[in-house]
Design an enzyme around this catalytic site. Sequence first.
Site, PDB file in Angstrom:
ATOM      1  N   ASN A   7       0.634  -1.284  -0.060  1.00  0.00           N
ATOM      2  CA  ASN A   7       0.217   0.019   0.156  1.00  0.00           C
ATOM      3  C   ASN A   7       0.903   1.399   0.029  1.00  0.00           C
ATOM      4  OD1 ASN A   7      -1.905   2.025   0.488  1.00  0.00           O
ATOM      5  ND2 ASN A   7      -2.733   1.123   2.252  1.00  0.00           N
ATOM      6  N   ARG A  91      -2.542  -2.067  -3.375  1.00  0.00           N
ATOM      7  CA  ARG A  91      -3.736  -1.160  -3.105  1.00  0.00           C
ATOM      8  C   ARG A  91      -3.836  -0.048  -4.275  1.00  0.00           C
ATOM      9  NH1 ARG A  91      -4.833   3.001   1.388  1.00  0.00           N
ATOM     10  NH2 ARG A  91      -7.227   3.619   0.911  1.00  0.00           N
ATOM     11  N   HIS A 180     -12.787   3.435   0.378  1.00  0.00           N
ATOM     12  CA  HIS A 180     -12.890   2.501   1.833  1.00  0.00           C
ATOM     13  C   HIS A 180     -13.652   1.155   1.048  1.00  0.00           C
ATOM     14  CE1 HIS A 180     -12.764   5.837   4.756  1.00  0.00           C
ATOM     15  NE2 HIS A 180     -11.525   5.339   4.733  1.00  0.00           N
ATOM     16  N   ARG A 241     -11.533  16.665   7.933  1.00  0.00           N
ATOM     17  CA  ARG A 241     -12.289  16.826   6.736  1.00  0.00           C
ATOM     18  C   ARG A 241     -13.744  17.233   6.933  1.00  0.00           C
ATOM     19  NH1 ARG A 241     -10.903  11.434   3.595  1.00  0.00           N
ATOM     20  NH2 ARG A 241      -9.002  11.177   4.785  1.00  0.00           N
ATOM     21  N   GLU A 384      -7.972  -4.591   5.496  1.00  0.00           N
ATOM     22  CA  GLU A 384      -7.930  -4.325   3.821  1.00  0.00           C
ATOM     23  C   GLU A 384      -6.822  -5.441   3.376  1.00  0.00           C
ATOM     24  OE1 GLU A 384      -9.060   0.125   3.568  1.00  0.00           O
ATOM     25  OE2 GLU A 384      -8.180  -0.605   5.357  1.00  0.00           O
TER      26      GLU A 384
END
Length: 397
Positions: A7, A91, A180, A241, A384
């Site tokens: 990743n 990823r 996600h 955010r 993941e």
Amino acid sequence: MKVLVVNCGSSSLKYQLVDMTDESVLAKGLVERIGIEGSILKHEKTGIDKVVIEKPMEDHKVAIGLVLDALVDEKHGAVKDMSEIAAVGHRVVHGGEKFNESVVITDEVMEAIEACSELAPLHNPANLMGINACKELMPTTPMVVVFDTAFHQTMPKESYIYALPYELYENYGVRRYGFHGTSHKYVSERAAEFIGEKVEDLKIITCHLGNGASLAAIKDGKCLDTSMGFTPLEGLVMGTRCGDIDPAILTFVKDKENLDSNEINDLINKKSGVLGISGVSSDFRDIENAAEEGNERAQLALDIFDNRVRKYIGSYAATMGGVDVVVFTAGLGENSISNRADICNGLEFLGIKIDKDKNNIRGKDAVISTDDSKVKVLVIPTNEELMIARDAQALLK
Ligand code: ADP
């Protein structure tokens, strides 16, 4: 079969070597500050202390070279020889509309990922650097890419088209993509398995609550809607955010404070969220502590965060015509007992009832609803990396 999961960020790289015979992690690690002074690799063979390697790493190729050296090292390595690594799973953040599932890397796939870079300028180019470095260092090892957006490609048009001139979608691909996806897919499947049901028979709402946070409505194993949109900014309130806001605020503030587009982007991506509201921190642990000590704005940040999650749970129950399972995952979802309780407080009308004792857990698969709760509520730690390794194995079989 042993699969290396990579990743890659612009200056960092996380990896895991997974043995697919029992899905155990043989080794994992993290490289930081690639291309910057002070490059550092922290490598950990399962069951053995971490080793820290500090060497200059001017680019991703050098970093991955050091990772591979660590993996075959006599003392802290996990394989004797690189040939034991049967595949690499990468990823990639954005697969646009082109990819609705993981794929084996070909030249055509590389070009398509590059074409999606415009939609994820911070992520896809970094992901590509990692793939290119691995290809150079492991030219004969098959490689697979797993996209964050792929799982959400089953969304119907009414979920992904914005109420903007339709040409913006046609000309520039302006639509909801969702992110996600690998996590939402993993935890929904694992939740169904954990309660002994088939994912195809369930209406599931997955709550991925970390620094970045998103929800997904998953019916019959397929994503119907998700809260992140064209970028990972939309939806929930996050660490830094803003999530959903009235878009007119942007032009208003831009004019008032005389900001350019970059500064506006910075404001909504890096200075907002629970950090912006509380003025304390973007880390939920700090905010929970401050709230406990009586900091009102920290408490307000938590209340706004929880309220937004509740709103989405309600709206996704409406989208799916009901809900059977709610899943909490990621840093906050897996670990914050009080946050899970606060979110579910008030959702009894939907058939959601949390058991205080069962909810008193962190970081493990568990049902936390009461026995008579109509909706099962679960905590499922996301994984993941395992999902990526599984996809790589499945594609290369
Ligand atoms: P990301 O991968 O998006 O960076 P994570 O999924 O690792 O984020 O989640 C990080 C967030 O989870 C942080 O805000 C952190 O404060 C929160 N978190 C982790 N452990 C706990 C805990 N025990 N209690 C409350 N929040 C926690």
